[in-house]
Scaffold this motif. Sequence first.
Motif: not given
Lengths: 165, 165
Positions: B67, B99, B103-104
């Motif tokens: 990260w 990050q 990622r999300e």
Amino acid sequence: MNLTDQQQKFIHTWGTLGTNWGINKTMAQIHALLLISEKPLSTEGMMEVLQISRGNTNMNVRALVEWGLASKEMISGDRKDFYSAKKDIWVIARQIAQQRRKRELEPVINALKELKKETPNDEQHKELLERVNDIEDFSIKVDSMLEKFVKSDENWFYKVLLKLV
Amino acid sequence: MNLTDQQQKFIHTWGTLGTNWGINKTMAQIHALLLISEKPLSTEGMMEVLQISRGNTNMNVRALVEWGLASKEMISGDRKDFYSAKKDIWVIARQIAQQRRKRELEPVINALKELKKETPNDEQHKELLERVNDIEDFSIKVDSMLEKFVKSDENWFYKVLLKLV
DNA sequence: TTTTATTTTCAGTAATTATTGAAAGTTTAG
DNA sequence: CTAAACTTTCAATAATTACTGAAAATAAAA
């Protein structure tokens, strides 16, 4: 009632998004279902479509109402409760920001304030105090921005964006 | 090594914050520990202080490095690996925003793009398409703001805040 | 090279979180 | 009031997620 593949995919995607951000999957999925439903839905309706239990449905619908993302609708000639979701993405985002701030940010900020009070200003706590102070300063700024966001209309956002160019 | 009550409280608070936002508790706690540690720490050090296993420590330290929140430090005269965390709250926030976006958020946005492509423009999918379009528009705007945030320095934020008054 | 120190992996297990379903509670109609 | 329709609660259970620890892999020293 039956959903198309696309509708199922939308609900699934929204559920995953929720999970990744610490929101109950079912809560997010019910939200997604209401978001793409033309008419308010009853508990039975949601249970059938999402294949979940009455208890699960009930608890997560309540959560959505508490978050201000859904509301009870009265349909005349029916004793059941029906629910519908707010559809304006701007309103939804504001509502979520507001709730998460209250639930998952404020308590931390308060705990850090407490912590600072009870921490002696000695060598051993130098790093800790620096970190806590930095986080407090930072969070005050983010918070003030978030507050503006929550109280804003869509226009605010455009204005900010324009100014950033 | 031993922690004071205040240091433990900080680590605990940070861990809870992580949990609430879908981040592994141990990852957040190791981060907190490194944040308030003057010197880099070895795996053993973290294991001892946090009372966690070697495997758990190893996995979550790796995650922190991935990260961009911690990095390996070489300490001469010691064969062990030592780790330290970035301490600038501004850098930390940017790193986390970057990050989490990757990622999300990105996967969801891509899934919705896909979904839109394969959804027929008929009555049944009217609501779905409206919602997806709204979410896309919204996320483009938030994304552009986030991007600016990630690439910004602290100054940017102050400027934005000032303009909002 | 061999030995020793250290790190990594991952199957098994533990801890946490989510879900069910039936009983208790509430509301409405007759 | 009583009965039926519907909603809520929550103990038991299932599903998910996190953690352990020992074996395998890697790296450094002898």
